[in-house]
Design a protein around this motif. Structure first.
Motif, mmCIF file in Angstrom:
data_model
loop_
_atom_site.group_PDB
_atom_site.id
_atom_site.type_symbol
_atom_site.label_atom_id
_atom_site.label_comp_id
_atom_site.label_asym_id
_atom_site.label_seq_id
_atom_site.Cartn_x
_atom_site.Cartn_y
_atom_site.Cartn_z
ATOM 1 N N GLN A 95 -8.726 7.740 3.164
ATOM 2 C CA GLN A 95 -9.390 8.939 2.657
ATOM 3 C C GLN A 95 -10.337 9.556 3.677
ATOM 4 O O GLN A 95 -10.851 10.640 3.454
ATOM 5 C CB GLN A 95 -10.150 8.602 1.373
ATOM 6 N N ASN A 130 -1.056 4.507 -1.431
ATOM 7 C CA ASN A 130 -2.405 4.467 -0.850
ATOM 8 C C ASN A 130 -2.433 5.128 0.519
ATOM 9 O O ASN A 130 -1.494 4.989 1.301
ATOM 10 C CB ASN A 130 -2.885 3.019 -0.722
ATOM 11 N N GLN A 131 -3.510 5.854 0.780
ATOM 12 C CA GLN A 131 -3.752 6.477 2.082
ATOM 13 C C GLN A 131 -5.223 6.343 2.424
ATOM 14 O O GLN A 131 -6.060 6.156 1.548
ATOM 15 C CB GLN A 131 -3.373 7.961 2.064
ATOM 16 N N TRP A 189 -0.252 7.449 6.751
ATOM 17 C CA TRP A 189 -1.416 6.725 6.226
ATOM 18 C C TRP A 189 -2.667 7.587 6.164
ATOM 19 O O TRP A 189 -3.566 7.325 5.378
ATOM 20 C CB TRP A 189 -1.733 5.510 7.107
ATOM 21 N N ALA A 234 2.378 1.835 -3.353
ATOM 22 C CA ALA A 234 1.354 2.308 -4.294
ATOM 23 C C ALA A 234 0.869 3.721 -3.968
ATOM 24 O O ALA A 234 0.116 4.308 -4.737
ATOM 25 C CB ALA A 234 0.168 1.340 -4.298
ATOM 26 N N ASP A 278 0.828 -1.210 0.000
ATOM 27 C CA ASP A 278 0.000 0.000 0.000
ATOM 28 C C ASP A 278 0.859 1.256 0.000
ATOM 29 O O ASP A 278 0.577 2.217 -0.715
ATOM 30 C CB ASP A 278 -0.929 0.016 1.220
#
Length: 88
Positions: free
Chosen positions: A30, A27-28, A55, A25, A22
C-alpha cells in the motif's frame, strides 16, 4: 552468518509459498515503492518493473548504471532516489 544463509534459503522455498498466497488473496503493498534496477539486468531481459508492479501499484522504476552495491558505487544517485521515495 547463519541468518544470512537462512534468508537465502527462505527466498527459494517458503517465501515463494507466501508470495503465492498473497497473490491469490490479492494483497499488494500500500506504500510507494522504488525499484533501482541495474542496466545489465534489463539488457538480459529481466523486467523488474513488471514483476514489482504486480505487488506495488505506486511504483517508480529506475534503471541505473552501477552494480550490486549501489549505495557504495553511486551514493549520490542512490540517496536522491531514497529521498524522492520518502517524499512520495
Amino acid at each position: 552468518m547463519p541468518s544470512i544463509v537462512a534468508d537465502y534459503r527462505a527466498s527459494a522455498g517458503i517465501d515463494i509459498e507466501h508470495d503465492r498466497a498473497d497473490r491469490t488473496a490479492g494483497n499488494q503493498l500500500q506504500m510507494p515503492v522504488t525499484v533501482l534496477q541495474q542496466n545489465w539486468g534489463a539488457a538480459l531481459g529481466f523486467d523488474a518493473a513488471a514483476i514489482w508492479r504486480a505487488w506495488a501499484p505506486d511504483l517508480r522504476h529506475v534503471t541505473v548504471n552501477h552494480g550490486h552495491f549501489m549505495a557504495e558505487e553511486a551514493p549520490v544517485e542512490t540517496t536522491k532516489e531514497i529521498r524522492a521515495l520518502l517524499i512520495r
